[in-house]
Write an enzyme that holds these catalytic residues in place. Sequence first.
Site, mmCIF file in Angstrom:
data_model
loop_
_atom_site.group_PDB
_atom_site.id
_atom_site.type_symbol
_atom_site.label_atom_id
_atom_site.label_comp_id
_atom_site.label_asym_id
_atom_site.label_seq_id
_atom_site.Cartn_x
_atom_site.Cartn_y
_atom_site.Cartn_z
ATOM 1 N N GLU A 114 0.866 -1.190 0.000
ATOM 2 C CA GLU A 114 0.000 0.000 0.000
ATOM 3 C C GLU A 114 0.896 1.230 0.000
ATOM 4 O O GLU A 114 2.063 1.147 0.373
ATOM 5 C CB GLU A 114 -0.848 0.037 1.279
ATOM 6 C CG GLU A 114 -1.848 -1.081 1.372
ATOM 7 C CD GLU A 114 -2.212 -1.378 2.817
ATOM 8 O OE1 GLU A 114 -1.881 -0.566 3.703
ATOM 9 O OE2 GLU A 114 -2.811 -2.427 3.040
ATOM 10 N N LYS A 116 2.115 4.759 1.581
ATOM 11 C CA LYS A 116 2.181 5.300 2.936
ATOM 12 C C LYS A 116 1.688 6.746 2.875
ATOM 13 O O LYS A 116 2.355 7.620 2.343
ATOM 14 C CB LYS A 116 3.629 5.252 3.435
ATOM 15 C CG LYS A 116 3.778 5.566 4.893
ATOM 16 C CD LYS A 116 5.174 5.188 5.362
ATOM 17 C CE LYS A 116 5.310 5.275 6.861
ATOM 18 N NZ LYS A 116 5.011 6.577 7.407
ATOM 19 N N ASP A 118 0.722 10.383 4.011
ATOM 20 C CA ASP A 118 1.355 11.284 4.966
ATOM 21 C C ASP A 118 0.294 12.152 5.630
ATOM 22 O O ASP A 118 0.038 13.275 5.215
ATOM 23 C CB ASP A 118 2.388 12.141 4.228
ATOM 24 C CG ASP A 118 3.359 12.768 5.204
ATOM 25 O OD1 ASP A 118 3.341 12.386 6.388
ATOM 26 O OD2 ASP A 118 4.120 13.653 4.784
ATOM 27 N N TYR A 226 -6.622 1.510 6.213
ATOM 28 C CA TYR A 226 -5.751 0.452 5.703
ATOM 29 C C TYR A 226 -5.600 -0.712 6.651
ATOM 30 O O TYR A 226 -4.768 -1.593 6.439
ATOM 31 C CB TYR A 226 -4.359 1.012 5.386
ATOM 32 C CG TYR A 226 -3.803 1.922 6.454
ATOM 33 C CD1 TYR A 226 -3.658 3.273 6.206
ATOM 34 C CD2 TYR A 226 -3.438 1.429 7.700
ATOM 35 C CE1 TYR A 226 -3.168 4.122 7.171
ATOM 36 C CE2 TYR A 226 -2.948 2.275 8.667
ATOM 37 C CZ TYR A 226 -2.817 3.619 8.405
ATOM 38 O OH TYR A 226 -2.331 4.468 9.366
ATOM 39 N N LYS A 313 10.725 4.280 2.398
ATOM 40 C CA LYS A 313 10.526 5.730 2.264
ATOM 41 C C LYS A 313 11.159 6.221 0.972
ATOM 42 O O LYS A 313 12.329 5.946 0.707
ATOM 43 C CB LYS A 313 11.185 6.450 3.443
ATOM 44 C CG LYS A 313 10.589 6.059 4.780
ATOM 45 C CD LYS A 313 9.463 6.970 5.156
ATOM 46 C CE LYS A 313 9.927 7.814 6.305
ATOM 47 N NZ LYS A 313 8.928 8.628 6.905
ATOM 48 N N CYS A 407 21.555 46.953 4.245
ATOM 49 C CA CYS A 407 20.291 46.697 3.552
ATOM 50 C C CYS A 407 20.466 46.908 2.047
ATOM 51 O O CYS A 407 20.959 47.961 1.622
ATOM 52 C CB CYS A 407 19.211 47.639 4.083
ATOM 53 S SG CYS A 407 17.654 47.489 3.181
ATOM 54 N N CYS A 410 18.320 50.185 1.049
ATOM 55 C CA CYS A 410 18.559 51.554 1.516
ATOM 56 C C CYS A 410 19.950 51.760 2.110
ATOM 57 O O CYS A 410 20.304 52.870 2.501
ATOM 58 C CB CYS A 410 17.494 51.967 2.535
ATOM 59 S SG CYS A 410 17.647 51.099 4.107
ATOM 60 N N CYS A 425 16.402 45.231 8.687
ATOM 61 C CA CYS A 425 16.817 46.583 8.355
ATOM 62 C C CYS A 425 16.045 47.492 9.308
ATOM 63 O O CYS A 425 14.821 47.505 9.295
ATOM 64 C CB CYS A 425 16.470 46.919 6.913
ATOM 65 S SG CYS A 425 16.607 48.699 6.597
ATOM 66 N N CYS A 431 13.306 53.036 4.469
ATOM 67 C CA CYS A 431 13.648 51.945 3.552
ATOM 68 C C CYS A 431 12.463 51.693 2.613
ATOM 69 O O CYS A 431 11.376 51.319 3.062
ATOM 70 C CB CYS A 431 13.984 50.707 4.384
ATOM 71 S SG CYS A 431 14.387 49.262 3.406
HETATM 72 S S1 IVH Z 1 0.040 -0.006 8.651
HETATM 73 C C1 IVH Z 1 1.543 -1.962 12.753
HETATM 74 N N1 IVH Z 1 -0.425 1.153 6.368
HETATM 75 O O1 IVH Z 1 2.554 5.084 8.976
HETATM 76 C C2 IVH Z 1 1.644 -0.783 11.880
HETATM 77 N N2 IVH Z 1 0.410 2.497 8.149
HETATM 78 O O2 IVH Z 1 5.084 4.202 10.557
HETATM 79 C C3 IVH Z 1 0.382 -0.515 11.160
HETATM 80 N N3 IVH Z 1 0.672 4.874 7.580
HETATM 81 O O3 IVH Z 1 1.373 4.778 12.248
HETATM 82 C C4 IVH Z 1 0.501 0.575 10.208
HETATM 83 N N4 IVH Z 1 -0.061 4.722 5.507
HETATM 84 O O4 IVH Z 1 0.125 6.323 10.660
HETATM 85 C C5 IVH Z 1 0.009 1.319 7.628
HETATM 86 N N5 IVH Z 1 -0.939 2.040 4.289
HETATM 87 C C6 IVH Z 1 -0.511 2.209 5.547
HETATM 88 C C7 IVH Z 1 -0.104 3.481 6.045
HETATM 89 C C8 IVH Z 1 0.358 3.574 7.356
HETATM 90 C C9 IVH Z 1 0.410 5.531 6.446
HETATM 91 C C10 IVH Z 1 1.228 5.493 8.796
HETATM 92 C C11 IVH Z 1 0.491 5.120 10.046
HETATM 93 C C12 IVH Z 1 1.489 4.406 10.922
HETATM 94 C C13 IVH Z 1 2.791 4.856 10.336
HETATM 95 C C14 IVH Z 1 3.793 3.731 10.502
#
Ligand code: IVH
Length: 669
Positions: A114, A116, A118, A226, A313, A407, A410, A425, A431
């Site tokens: 999946e 991640k 943010d 998720y 990441k 500055c 001026c 400044c 100015c």
């Molecule tokens: S699973 C046991 N799936 O990332 C861990 N986490 O560093 C279960 N996050 O605290 C997390 N997208 O806030 C999972 N598709 C995803 C995610 C996800 C973002 C965040 C979540 C978690 C952190 C883990």
Amino acid sequence: MTKKEAEKKIKELSIEIEHHNRLYYLEDKPVISDYAFDQMLEELLRLEKEFPDLKTTDSPTLRVGGGLTKSFESVAHEYPMLSLSNTYSEEELRDFDGRVSKGLEGEKYEYFCELKFDGVSISLVYEEGKLVRAVTRGDGVRGDNVTLNAKTIRAIPLHTIEKNHPEKFEVRGEIFMPRNVFAALNRELEEAGEETYANARNTASGTMKLQDSAEVAKRKLSCFVYFLLGEDLNVNSQEACVHSLERWGFHVSPTYKKCRNIDEVLDYIKKWEKHREHLPVETDGVVIKVNSLDQQEKLGFTAKSPRWAVAFKYKAESARTRLNAITYQVGRTGAVTPVAELEPIFLAGTTVKRASLHNANEIARLGLHVGDMVFVEKGGEIIPKVTGVDTNVRTGKSSAVKYITACPECGTTLIRREGEAVHYCPNEKGCPPQVTGKIEHFVHRKAMDINSIGERTIHQLFEAGMVRRPSDLYSLSKNDLLKLEGFKEQSSQKVISGIEESKSKPFEAVLFAIGIRHVGKTVAEKLARHFKSMESLMQADVEALLKAPEIGEIIARSVHDFLREKEHVVEIGRLQKAGLKMEIEATEVRVESDKLSSKSFVVSGVFQHYEREQLHQVIEANGGKVLSGVSGKTDFLVAGENMGPSKLEKAQRLGVKIISEDEFRKMLS
Ligand code: IVH
């Protein structure tokens, strides 16, 4: 309508509304207009108001908010919210795969990938199919109960749509502010002369901590889920969990994929590295989970994170380009911002030519030389940043950047206040960008609203030596203006009239216009309402300022210091002499009471005794609430002359009480 009929209607409407809500927010396929949707919601609001005991805990009217949370209750998570360990390279990911393979002792296994997201993680607890609790991650063991706020998020189901689920279960997901919503919010703040937010994640996080759920509703947050937890779930894989969530009506990002081995995982990672730019939410990586729940159990956990999952990441998008020069911008407060002028380069969807360098410390930290090849990154932030120098290719002839001491506008020697990283400044009065910047702010639409004066006119006036500070505007004559290039009788008169009209602007506009650092439009309104006059504001010490609603340390100090400077006191005196309002209108001061408490008002039209804004203040000063549009939640529509027909018609349709200005005044007497 009898109660029985109302009950039936409420049920029908609730089902219908949630159905359309789902089509809109989950499936992105609305089939009715926003207007038709609002109509249904308003009818439901009206019925619930008439029959309050028929309002359910999962009513779609919760989406508009309204409930307040004074302080968020801390609650324990049933299952702790763990984090994931991170990987940053193919090698690290293959190491993870090696550990999984070893842990499973030769069994076959698959991965479920999946993105991640943010955002801010959230735990959602459902009982009998209804959302009963939403809790933030907190320290992983305990979090804050933010249920009221979460219920305003339309992508979070208030109840499931299919009943084939255990009596109790928990869903985990990520609350986020969609990119377009974030951009629009920042545009609005910029317009209002307030500070903008740096990134969407922090904004979403801050929004979930707001006490007024109606405010949260306005921020249009969204949520992807998720993760499914609980007993008797009848599933044996992450894939099956996700499919259950989809069937029950949850918002799952369709970007997931089952992968048969680590090479397929790497393909997935590669694919989304580019594609993720087009998603509505920021993503900073990929989450890779062993698909089988039995195998997850077998692999177990370390103290902090599961052994069966890992995050990969993405590197913040980065590029290498030449630093052509450093220029320095002087703002209206005198703050100097160094800017990296770069050889244009394409990065994460846009061409980057400039990047902020923040201050002298940052330049020193990076050890910049003009002509260097530098690395530029665009993370969650909007403005790209310079993150490092490629020292391998330095020619040897260049030398480290010396920060300017004078500055650039001026020539005045710059100062650096104790404890601050930014150079200023100090030539506030002479100015050019500071002077013109302050006047531009002063005449801004949200401040004194003198729209007959634009940037060009301000520069002309400054250059001709006619205007050095805002108060000078008020001694301009038509003859003065006629001396300027391009000004004729009519255009000069327009400027003079505009200046004259600005004198009727309320005190809070004046307070915003004088340009105190950290005092945007909203803060100015709060200060005006609390202190009521410039005089009492000028007497307030920091402690007194902190007592005003929602005023924190930084604002309090800034206001205090500004109003202690002689220069400013003198200028305020001049503005007062010119006839600007230095206190809120007398009516508002007199009538503070709770006579209107728990009543909500919509105001429309023109009034005899009040300016519109003033009337808002009177309502609020007496404990009432002002709403911008008529809805089932409105108690009274205060109707002035020439009011909008649509508001009137809507109020009549919804049975909202319509009162005249006189009737309103009677309510207060
Ligand atoms: S699973 C046991 N799936 O990332 C861990 N986490 O560093 C279960 N996050 O605290 C997390 N997208 O806030 C999972 N598709 C995803 C995610 C996800 C973002 C965040 C979540 C978690 C952190 C883990």
